[in-house]
Design a protein around this motif. Structure first.
Motif, short mmCIF file in Angstrom:
data_model
loop_
_atom_site.label_atom_id
_atom_site.label_comp_id
_atom_site.label_asym_id
_atom_site.label_seq_id
_atom_site.Cartn_x
_atom_site.Cartn_y
_atom_site.Cartn_z
N GLU A 295 12.75 -30.09 -9.09
CA GLU A 295 11.31 -29.88 -9.26
C GLU A 295 10.73 -29.24 -8.01
OE1 GLU A 295 8.08 -33.12 -8.83
OE2 GLU A 295 8.42 -32.95 -10.99
N ARG A 317 15.21 -26.62 -4.54
CA ARG A 317 14.04 -26.73 -5.40
C ARG A 317 13.31 -25.39 -5.43
NH1 ARG A 317 12.57 -32.07 -6.50
NH2 ARG A 317 13.90 -33.61 -5.47
N THR A 320 9.48 -24.09 -4.43
CA THR A 320 8.80 -24.97 -3.48
C THR A 320 8.00 -24.15 -2.47
OG1 THR A 320 10.40 -26.78 -3.64
CG2 THR A 320 9.17 -26.61 -1.58
#
Length: 514
Positions: A295, A317, A320
């Motif tokens: 995520e 991720r 990000t």
């Protein structure tokens, strides 16, 4: 050229001794320059000592204390000598000898720091005391030469005192804002030493007095040559650090960023998911357990160093957004020039103080804040307080997480105080570290070292975090709840009004058997 004239001294009608030999402009230049030089030596001495003593409040206090001692001793002795010896004969030696000592200081301190650490404090004291006292003696000597009658004593003393104070201010501002950011500290001191010896030569030439300039010139040249072979050099001298990048002999793409002799970051240029330092792996474990795998996050990093963790987040991720507050722009240049930082999406580095960077962020704008800022081996005190942590809490969203790296040894008084302060600010706090350090193994002695503290207004999943730690085979444990409360004990809270971080923190001292 100093407007010095040659004439004999003669007594005035009121009994004051006239020393016709120094014009007002020359007097002002000498007092201004010598006062400025004292402050240059003081500030640069802090830079030279930081790799060996740390950049702590104690180190700063010690250097300031030695410099003030030199100023007091020089002013007193200079005044006494000026009453006993022709003052014109004292100016040249004061400037010349101080210049020679200043030029030798970089090579002497770095050699002593590397090869004879037990006597470093003594040698450092001498390299500040000797030039500081000699340069501070110039003001009373010049004052003696400028006094022509008792009727103008106040005017002369007040004017030269003011000129000296302005010189000290200019020396401080010039060094802190201009010289250190543009020149290596060794170059600053060698250049200053050269100027002082040149000043001594001018005084000598005009007064036909002391003739030690040739010998002192050779000393300055020797100091310049010695710095090229002295140990403890830097790849770069940034505004705040002596910085080096050390290649890993066991990993072709591995690099260690060393700041002031302390390993701050390990970066694998080709593989940002490789995390060598245990505390970075612990932070990664905490974050990976707190947020769904892959995520993207909105993260803010207090302290950049080699940007190891922002690179890890970018790799694991995608998407990000990491904003990094790194106070040292020189470290950011090293990241780009030597540590392979490319203009990749998602990492924005700002050369700014971490506390000020926090204040610029919108409320609830971050999923994650990572604290990994250090001055020497200590977290800067203004990032440890209730007020600073309240700002961290403000920028986090409802499920946001604060993760910080701490270093402490001995009784861990600073670490306990910081965890207590976090517990005052956040609803849920947990601590990650070696079992002996966090009170989970009372049979083992605590050596201290890195600890990772976790804080949030949502519960911290201790089981999931422990599983993530075990998967990385760190050997660290996580604790929270009543066990953590017991570990904190009666530790004091840190506030902007009272945060004795440097006094609470105990640096690492190897045992004699090791």
């Amino acid at each position: 050229m100093l407007p010095v004239t040659r004439s004999s001294s003669s007594p005035a009608a009121d009994g004051t001794q006239h020393h016709h030999g120094l014009g007002p402009r020359a007097a002002a230049v000498l007092v201004f320059g010598s006062s400025a030089a004292v402050l240059v030596v003081e500030i640069v001495a802090l830079r030279l000592l930081a790799p060996y003593l740390g950049l702590t409040l104690e180190t700063s206090t010690m250097v300031i204390g030695i410099a003030l001692t030199a100023i007091a001793a020089g002013s007193w002795l200079g005044g006494r000598l000026a009453d006993q010896v022709n003052p014109r004969r004292l100016i040249g030696p004061s400037l010349g000898v101080s210049g020679a000592v200043v030029a030798l200081t970089p090579a002497v301190l770095r050699t002593t720091g590397e090869w004879a650490p037990p006597i470093l404090l003594f040698i450092a004291s001498l390299t500040i005391l000797v030039p500081g006292a000699l340069l501070s003696a110039v003001t009373p000597i010049v004052t003696k030469l400028r006094l022509t009658s008792l009727a103008e004593t106040g005017t002369v003393v007040g004017r030269l005192s003011g000129v000296g104070t302005v010189g000290a201010i200019v020396g401080t501002v010039l060094t802190g804002f201009v010289l250190v950011s543009r020149l290596p500290v060794s170059g600053i001191l060698i250049g200053l030493g050269t100027l002082l010896v040149v000043g001594a030569a001018l005084v000598e030439w005009r007064t036909r007095g002391w003739s030690g300039t040739p010998a002192l010139t050779l000393v300055v040249v020797a100091g310049s040559l010695a710095i090229t072979v002295a140990p403890g050099g830097c790849d770069a001298e940034t505004r705040y650090h002596c910085a080096r990048v050390v290649a890993d002999p066991d990993r072709d793409s591995g690099r260690t960023l060393v700041l002031d002799g302390v390993r701050h970051s390990y970066v694998d240029i080709d593989d940002p998911t490789f995390l060598k330092f245990e505390y970075v792996r612990a932070i990664a474990s905490v974050v990976d357990a707190a947020f769904p795998e892959g995520e993207p996050l909105a993260a803010h990093h207090l302290g950049g160093g080699g940007l190891t963790f922002p690179r890890y987040l970018a790799a694991t991720r995608p998407g990000t957004r990491s904003l990094v507050s790194e106070i040292d722009s020189g470290v950011v240049r090293i990241d780009r020039d030597q540590l392979g930082l490319r203009s990749q999406a998602g990492i924005d580095v700002r050369a700014e103080d971490g506390r000020l960077g926090l204040r610029r962020l919108d409320a609830g704008s971050r999923d994650l804040v990572v604290g990994d800022a250090f001055g020497g081996v200590s977290v800067p005190w203004h990032l440890t307080t209730v007020e600073a942590l309240a700002d961290v809490r403000r920028v986090l969203n409802e499920g946001g997480l604060y993760v910080a790296n701490l270093i402490d040894h001995g009784g861990l008084a600073f670490a306990r105080a910081e965890v207590a302060t976090l517990s005052e600010t956040f609803e849920h706090v947990a601590l990650v570290g070696a079992p002996a350090d966090i009170g989970l193994d009372p049979t083992a002695s605590s050596d201290g070292g890195n600890l990772v503290v976790v804080a949030s207004d949502r519960p911290v999943d201790l089981r999931a975090t422990q599983e993530a730690l075990d998967a990385r085979q760190i050997g660290w444990k996580i604790t929270g709840g009543d066990d953590l409360t017991s570990w904190i004990g009666d530790a004091q809270l840190l506030t902007d009004d009272y945060a004795p971080v440097d006094q609470l923190l105990q640096p690492y001292r190897p045992r004699s058997s090791q």
